[in-house]
Design an enzyme around this catalytic site. Structure first.
Site, short mmCIF file in Angstrom:
data_model
loop_
_atom_site.label_atom_id
_atom_site.label_comp_id
_atom_site.label_asym_id
_atom_site.label_seq_id
_atom_site.Cartn_x
_atom_site.Cartn_y
_atom_site.Cartn_z
N ASP A 216 0.87 -1.17 0.00
CA ASP A 216 0.00 0.00 0.00
C ASP A 216 0.90 1.22 0.00
OD1 ASP A 216 -2.81 0.97 0.26
OD2 ASP A 216 -1.92 2.02 1.95
N GLU A 308 -3.19 -2.68 -5.19
CA GLU A 308 -4.58 -2.32 -5.39
C GLU A 308 -4.69 -1.61 -6.73
OE1 GLU A 308 -6.08 0.66 -2.73
OE2 GLU A 308 -4.08 1.45 -2.43
N ASP A 390 -2.27 2.28 6.76
CA ASP A 390 -1.63 1.74 5.56
C ASP A 390 -1.27 0.26 5.73
OD1 ASP A 390 -1.87 4.23 4.43
OD2 ASP A 390 0.13 4.87 5.11
#
Ligand code: ZN
Length: 441
Positions: A216, A308, A390
């Site tokens: 992330d 992502e 995160d």
């Protein structure tokens, strides 16, 4: 064995004579582009005018062809007349300008007929002296010298490279690389030479096929891994960001151009703008360097990388700096991981765009309805689990494949609408070509 197209880009330290030659070649490229564009424009205007007079189609002036080949042919007939100095530069300079023109016109044409994806391509414009210029060599004696310090270019000679060219020279000596073209360009005060190279290499296999990591992008740090590791921002990055803000305040106090009143910008404003441009370059270089080190490290240490998917347009609508910056980094991270995983036999998994990686509890799986960006710590309402925001997101990403990676293949659930996995890219064998974009700066 697979073949990849790879770009190697070297900063150059040319002598004053070489610099003049480089500038002359880029100028020749621009001149040929503008000359060809003028020809095409005159022809198009003529035909449009004739049609408006009602001249029947058969009698209208025929259209000139704008393929790179015909443009080059026309240029070779006209060059003695329009550019008697043409022999000062390699013919590749003019050929590269005309090839660029042909591409621009084709893009415009296909955009007009709606056969092209992406944003609309406009009709090409004449290139001014300040346009960013480049010149591509596709034939002739270009390459590298064996001393690993020079770049060889037709007509320009051996130009000193700012850094060692060792990596590419080794490939060439082993016979695993073939240089397809060399492009010289001038960007933010420096000359560069980018080689497009065909690399043949044995398919790599990951050393740790079972190790999964979720990544992330952080706001305060560069990235947070699901292992708990926090990857700090590259050195000088935060300092450069602070300097940038200071310069932008400075520019705001100075007199900039105003289209309504016709106000010309002051010299002091121009100076600040030049500094801002240089600093922007430095910030993005630092960030890209950090991302390169991160992605190389990831493909070496893990067998499966989960990212992502980025909602780019949604990100851009959010004007907040933090989210914007992490958004910019996200697409670069995705680009670098995509080709590096392919090169190293690592699996890349991209989460579905709507998968709420930040809002889900990585402990019990409860999903929050809302989680504003300023909230830096995830605090679960259901089970009371507390974790850095995160890190929580990174863990959720990793757990997407965590259960699947053992016996059953995670690929089986890719593509279904309910699956949180959007794409499941497995390293493929033979003949795969991955073309990384040449870095814009
Ligand atoms: Zn929970």
């Amino acid at each position: 064995m697979s073949v990849f197209i790879k770009a190697y880009r070297f900063a150059l330290d040319p002598t004053p004579t070489q610099e003049a030659a480089l500038r002359s070649h880029c100028g020749g490229q621009r001149y040929a582009f503008n000359w060809g564009l003028a020809q095409v424009k005159v022809n198009l205007d003529q035909r449009a005018a004739e049609k408006s007079y009602g001249i029947p189609d058969v009698q209208v002036t025929p259209a000139v062809s704008w393929s790179a080949y015909s443009l080059r042919k026309a240029w070779n007939q006209a060059k003695h007349e329009v550019a008697p100095w043409w022999s000062e530069n390699s013919k590749e300079a003019y050929a590269s300008g005309l090839a660029n023109l042909a591409t621009a016109l084709t893009n415009w044409q296909s955009s007009r007929t709606n056969s092209r994806r992406g944003p609309k391509a406009r009709f090409p414009k004449f290139k001014g002296k300040r346009a960013r210029s480049s010149c591509r060599f596709t034939t002739g004696a270009f390459g590298l010298t064996d001393d690993r310090r020079h770049v060889r270019l037709p007509r320009i000679g051996e130009v000193r490279a700012h850094e060692s060219t060792r990596k590419l020279v080794r490939h060439l000596q082993r016979g695993t690389a073939r240089i397809r073209s060399a492009t010289v360009s001038h960007q933010s005060g420096r000359w560069f030479c980018a080689f497009s190279v065909e690399i043949t290499r044995i398919d790599q296999v990951s050393r740790f096929p079972d190790r999964v990591v979720g990544v992330d992008l952080g706001v305060k740090s560069l990235a947070v891994l699901s292992t708990g590791q926090v990857v700090p921002n590259p050195r000088h990055f935060d300092v450069a960001r602070r300097d940038l803000r200071r310069l932008q305040r400075q520019a705001a106090r100075r007199i900039g151009p105003d289209k309504r009143t016709g106000q010309a910008p002051s010299n002091r404003w121009r100076r600040t703008q030049a500094r801002i441009a240089r600093l922007h370059g430095r910030v993005s270089n630092a960030r890209r360097d950090g991302l390169h080190k991160l992605t190389t490290d990831l493909v070496r240490r893990f067998g499966v990388i989960v990212l992502e998917n980025l909602n780019v347009s949604g990100m851009l609508r959010n004007r907040r700096l933090a989210s914007h910056i992490s958004g910019v980094g996200m697409s670069e991270l995705r680009r670098q991981t995509t080709y590096k995983t392919a090169w190293n036999g690592v699996q890349l998994v991209v989460a579905n765009r709507w998968y709420p990686s930040s809002k889900t509890c990585s402990d019990c799986g409860a999903v929050k309805a809302k989680l504003p960006l300023r909230v830096r710590v995830y605090n679960c309402d259901e089970c009371g689990f507390v974790l850095d925001r995160d890190l929580n997101a990174a863990r959720n990403l990793a757990s997407l494949v965590g259960e699947d990676i053992g016996g059953t293949s995670a690929a089986s659930c890719a593509g279904t609408k309910t699956s949180p996995l959007e794409t499941h890219v497995r390293p493929t064998s033979c003949g795969q070509r991955v073309t990384p974009r040449e870095d814009p700066r």
